[in-house]
Design a protein around this motif. Structure first.
Motif, PDB file in Angstrom:
ATOM      1  N   ILE A 126      52.899  32.698  54.207  1.00 52.81           N
ATOM      2  CA  ILE A 126      54.343  32.542  54.438  1.00 52.81           C
ATOM      3  C   ILE A 126      54.632  31.195  55.095  1.00 52.81           C
ATOM      4  CG2 ILE A 126      56.314  33.418  55.770  1.00 52.81           C
ATOM      5  CD1 ILE A 126      55.083  36.260  55.323  1.00 52.81           C
ATOM      6  N   ILE A 127      53.830  30.832  56.085  1.00 52.70           N
ATOM      7  CA  ILE A 127      54.003  29.541  56.761  1.00 52.70           C
ATOM      8  C   ILE A 127      53.824  28.394  55.769  1.00 52.70           C
ATOM      9  CG2 ILE A 127      52.953  27.973  58.453  1.00 52.70           C
ATOM     10  CD1 ILE A 127      52.404  30.478  60.181  1.00 52.70           C
ATOM     11  N   ASP A 128      52.785  28.478  54.925  1.00 51.72           N
ATOM     12  CA  ASP A 128      52.557  27.444  53.910  1.00 51.72           C
ATOM     13  C   ASP A 128      53.745  27.327  52.970  1.00 51.72           C
ATOM     14  OD1 ASP A 128      50.094  26.955  55.012  1.00 51.72           O
ATOM     15  OD2 ASP A 128      48.972  28.076  53.477  1.00 51.72           O
ATOM     16  N   ASP A 129      54.297  28.458  52.582  1.00 49.89           N
ATOM     17  CA  ASP A 129      55.453  28.454  51.676  1.00 49.89           C
ATOM     18  C   ASP A 129      56.660  27.798  52.347  1.00 49.89           C
ATOM     19  OD1 ASP A 129      56.655  29.140  49.162  1.00 49.89           O
ATOM     20  OD2 ASP A 129      57.775  30.692  50.243  1.00 49.89           O
ATOM     21  N   PHE A 130      56.883  28.131  53.614  1.00 54.14           N
ATOM     22  CA  PHE A 130      57.982  27.505  54.349  1.00 54.14           C
ATOM     23  C   PHE A 130      57.770  26.000  54.463  1.00 54.14           C
ATOM     24  CE2 PHE A 130      59.405  31.650  55.467  1.00 54.14           C
ATOM     25  CZ  PHE A 130      60.687  31.525  55.971  1.00 54.14           C
ATOM     26  N   GLN A 131      56.543  25.591  54.787  1.00 54.20           N
ATOM     27  CA  GLN A 131      56.224  24.174  54.937  1.00 54.20           C
ATOM     28  C   GLN A 131      56.412  23.441  53.606  1.00 54.20           C
ATOM     29  OE1 GLN A 131      56.479  23.702  57.961  1.00 54.20           O
ATOM     30  NE2 GLN A 131      54.491  23.156  58.803  1.00 54.20           N
ATOM     31  N   HIS A 132      56.030  24.090  52.525  1.00 55.04           N
ATOM     32  CA  HIS A 132      56.134  23.478  51.198  1.00 55.04           C
ATOM     33  C   HIS A 132      57.599  23.219  50.823  1.00 55.04           C
ATOM     34  CE1 HIS A 132      55.133  22.457  47.109  1.00 55.04           C
ATOM     35  NE2 HIS A 132      56.002  23.365  46.672  1.00 55.04           N
TER      36      HIS A 132
ATOM     37  N   GLU B 276      53.595  25.813  64.503  1.00 52.63           N
ATOM     38  CA  GLU B 276      52.501  26.659  64.977  1.00 52.63           C
ATOM     39  C   GLU B 276      51.232  26.384  64.179  1.00 52.63           C
ATOM     40  OE1 GLU B 276      52.581  28.804  67.576  1.00 52.63           O
ATOM     41  OE2 GLU B 276      54.618  28.124  67.936  1.00 52.63           O
ATOM     42  N   LYS B 277      50.083  26.535  64.843  1.00 53.54           N
ATOM     43  CA  LYS B 277      48.798  26.388  64.162  1.00 53.54           C
ATOM     44  C   LYS B 277      48.596  27.582  63.233  1.00 53.54           C
ATOM     45  CE  LYS B 277      46.438  23.992  67.890  1.00 53.54           C
ATOM     46  NZ  LYS B 277      45.326  24.056  68.842  1.00 53.54           N
ATOM     47  N   ARG B 278      47.778  27.353  62.217  1.00 51.56           N
ATOM     48  CA  ARG B 278      47.424  28.453  61.316  1.00 51.56           C
ATOM     49  C   ARG B 278      46.674  29.523  62.102  1.00 51.56           C
ATOM     50  NH1 ARG B 278      47.733  28.081  56.039  1.00 51.56           N
ATOM     51  NH2 ARG B 278      45.883  29.349  55.674  1.00 51.56           N
ATOM     52  N   LEU B 279      46.889  30.754  61.741  1.00 44.80           N
ATOM     53  CA  LEU B 279      46.205  31.869  62.380  1.00 44.80           C
ATOM     54  C   LEU B 279      44.793  32.001  61.832  1.00 44.80           C
ATOM     55  CD1 LEU B 279      49.125  34.436  62.145  1.00 44.80           C
ATOM     56  CD2 LEU B 279      48.396  33.185  64.177  1.00 44.80           C
ATOM     57  N   LYS B 280      43.891  32.458  62.658  1.00 42.58           N
ATOM     58  CA  LYS B 280      42.514  32.675  62.229  1.00 42.58           C
ATOM     59  C   LYS B 280      42.480  33.912  61.339  1.00 42.58           C
ATOM     60  CE  LYS B 280      37.862  33.237  63.855  1.00 42.58           C
ATOM     61  NZ  LYS B 280      36.969  33.459  64.961  1.00 42.58           N
ATOM     62  N   GLU B 281      41.940  33.755  60.138  1.00 36.32           N
ATOM     63  CA  GLU B 281      41.921  34.849  59.168  1.00 36.32           C
ATOM     64  C   GLU B 281      40.619  35.627  59.181  1.00 36.32           C
ATOM     65  OE1 GLU B 281      42.996  33.318  55.314  1.00 36.32           O
ATOM     66  OE2 GLU B 281      44.798  32.360  56.108  1.00 36.32           O
ATOM     67  N   LEU B 282      39.529  34.981  59.521  1.00 34.03           N
ATOM     68  CA  LEU B 282      38.228  35.648  59.526  1.00 34.03           C
ATOM     69  C   LEU B 282      37.987  36.235  60.912  1.00 34.03           C
ATOM     70  CD1 LEU B 282      35.754  36.362  57.879  1.00 34.03           C
ATOM     71  CD2 LEU B 282      34.750  34.177  58.528  1.00 34.03           C
ATOM     72  N   ILE B 283      38.469  37.446  61.103  1.00 31.99           N
ATOM     73  CA  ILE B 283      38.394  38.091  62.411  1.00 31.99           C
ATOM     74  C   ILE B 283      37.563  39.366  62.338  1.00 31.99           C
ATOM     75  CG2 ILE B 283      39.745  39.230  64.226  1.00 31.99           C
ATOM     76  CD1 ILE B 283      42.046  37.351  63.498  1.00 31.99           C
ATOM     77  N   GLY B 284      37.850  40.185  61.356  1.00 36.90           N
ATOM     78  CA  GLY B 284      37.194  41.482  61.239  1.00 36.90           C
ATOM     79  C   GLY B 284      36.063  41.476  60.233  1.00 36.90           C
ATOM     80  N   HIS B 285      35.632  42.669  59.885  1.00 36.08           N
ATOM     81  CA  HIS B 285      34.486  42.838  58.999  1.00 36.08           C
ATOM     82  C   HIS B 285      34.759  43.884  57.943  1.00 36.08           C
ATOM     83  CE1 HIS B 285      31.753  40.495  61.495  1.00 36.08           C
ATOM     84  NE2 HIS B 285      32.284  41.087  62.533  1.00 36.08           N
TER      85      HIS B 285
ATOM     86  N   ARG C 139      40.426  45.006  63.528  1.00 31.04           N
ATOM     87  CA  ARG C 139      40.281  43.556  63.407  1.00 31.04           C
ATOM     88  C   ARG C 139      40.357  43.101  61.962  1.00 31.04           C
ATOM     89  NH1 ARG C 139      35.160  42.613  65.530  1.00 31.04           N
ATOM     90  NH2 ARG C 139      35.425  40.435  65.029  1.00 31.04           N
ATOM     91  N   MET C 140      39.918  43.931  61.014  1.00 32.79           N
ATOM     92  CA  MET C 140      40.032  43.575  59.603  1.00 32.79           C
ATOM     93  C   MET C 140      41.507  43.533  59.205  1.00 32.79           C
ATOM     94  SD  MET C 140      38.509  42.538  57.092  1.00 32.79           S
ATOM     95  CE  MET C 140      37.520  42.805  55.681  1.00 32.79           C
ATOM     96  N   ALA C 141      42.291  44.498  59.676  1.00 34.89           N
ATOM     97  CA  ALA C 141      43.723  44.517  59.389  1.00 34.89           C
ATOM     98  C   ALA C 141      44.417  43.285  59.977  1.00 34.89           C
ATOM     99  CB  ALA C 141      44.360  45.794  59.940  1.00 34.89           C
ATOM    100  N   VAL C 142      44.019  42.891  61.171  1.00 38.50           N
ATOM    101  CA  VAL C 142      44.589  41.698  61.799  1.00 38.50           C
ATOM    102  C   VAL C 142      44.293  40.454  60.949  1.00 38.50           C
ATOM    103  CG1 VAL C 142      44.398  40.153  63.805  1.00 38.50           C
ATOM    104  CG2 VAL C 142      44.587  42.615  64.139  1.00 38.50           C
ATOM    105  N   GLY C 143      43.084  40.370  60.416  1.00 36.67           N
ATOM    106  CA  GLY C 143      42.726  39.243  59.550  1.00 36.67           C
ATOM    107  C   GLY C 143      43.562  39.204  58.292  1.00 36.67           C
ATOM    108  N   LYS C 144      43.815  40.367  57.693  1.00 37.67           N
ATOM    109  CA  LYS C 144      44.660  40.432  56.495  1.00 37.67           C
ATOM    110  C   LYS C 144      46.091  40.012  56.817  1.00 37.67           C
ATOM    111  CE  LYS C 144      42.026  43.987  54.081  1.00 37.67           C
ATOM    112  NZ  LYS C 144      42.026  45.371  53.583  1.00 37.67           N
ATOM    113  N   GLN C 145      46.592  40.459  57.965  1.00 36.94           N
ATOM    114  CA  GLN C 145      47.938  40.063  58.379  1.00 36.94           C
ATOM    115  C   GLN C 145      48.014  38.558  58.612  1.00 36.94           C
ATOM    116  OE1 GLN C 145      48.722  42.520  61.792  1.00 36.94           O
ATOM    117  NE2 GLN C 145      48.967  44.368  60.545  1.00 36.94           N
ATOM    118  N   ALA C 146      46.978  37.992  59.206  1.00 30.17           N
ATOM    119  CA  ALA C 146      46.953  36.543  59.446  1.00 30.17           C
ATOM    120  C   ALA C 146      46.995  35.785  58.122  1.00 30.17           C
ATOM    121  CB  ALA C 146      45.706  36.162  60.237  1.00 30.17           C
ATOM    122  N   LYS C 147      46.285  36.272  57.135  1.00 30.06           N
ATOM    123  CA  LYS C 147      46.265  35.624  55.820  1.00 30.06           C
ATOM    124  C   LYS C 147      47.672  35.619  55.203  1.00 30.06           C
ATOM    125  CE  LYS C 147      43.244  35.389  51.875  1.00 30.06           C
ATOM    126  NZ  LYS C 147      42.004  35.888  51.302  1.00 30.06           N
TER     127      LYS C 147
END
Length: 149
Positions: A106-112, A120-129, A93-101
């Motif tokens: 990347i999404i922010d850069d594309f939007q900019h 798409e909605k932003r992915l949840k970044e605070l998932i793991g521990h 789950r920590m790795a998933v959070g890092k990937q989401a970040k």
């Protein structure tokens, strides 16, 4: 009704629930203290300090050990379950959070640059521990079970 009554009288379950509740409450308090904002979603959200998953499963393992013995098959089952959950919280789950970040960046850069609008909605970044968050949750769960059982 027997199910509810049995659950309310089940001290092992109550220890687990209380350990989870305290961990989630601590997350709300820490968010208020460090970020100067009350965020009720932290009460039901995943990730953060301490790990409520860890507190939940270590209170289960501790309570089962206290009730059935640390040499019982039930304790072994609860311990293995707890170790898997804690490994998952700090690893997968920590790795998933890092990937989401990274993906959110990347999404922010594309939007900019407005080259490719992404709806798409932003992915949840605070998932793991972190390992410390898992350890803190585990210690909390052990303490709660020791007090209640």
């Amino acid at each position: 009704m027997d199910f509810i009554n049995g659950l309310i009288r089940n001290d092992v379950f109550l220890a687990c629930f209380l350990a989870w509740f305290i961990a989630q409450l601590i997350k709300v308090i820490l968010t208020f203290f460090f970020e100067n904002k009350f965020d009720a979603s932290r009460f039901v959200g995943s990730g953060g300090m301490p790990s409520s998953h860890s507190s939940f499963v270590t209170s289960l393992a501790t309570a089962v050990g206290l009730k059935r013995g640390y040499d019982s098959p039930e304790f072994a089952l609860a311990l293995v379950f707890a170790l898997i959950v804690m490994y998952d919280a700090a690893g997968v789950r920590m790795a998933v959070g890092k990937q989401a970040k990274i993906l959110n960046s990347i999404i922010d850069d594309f939007q900019h640059h407005k080259k490719h609008p992404i709806t798409e909605k932003r992915l949840k970044e605070l998932i793991g521990h972190t390992p410390i968050e898992v350890l803190a949750g585990a210690i909390l769960g052990i303490i709660v079970a020791q007090i209640l059982i």
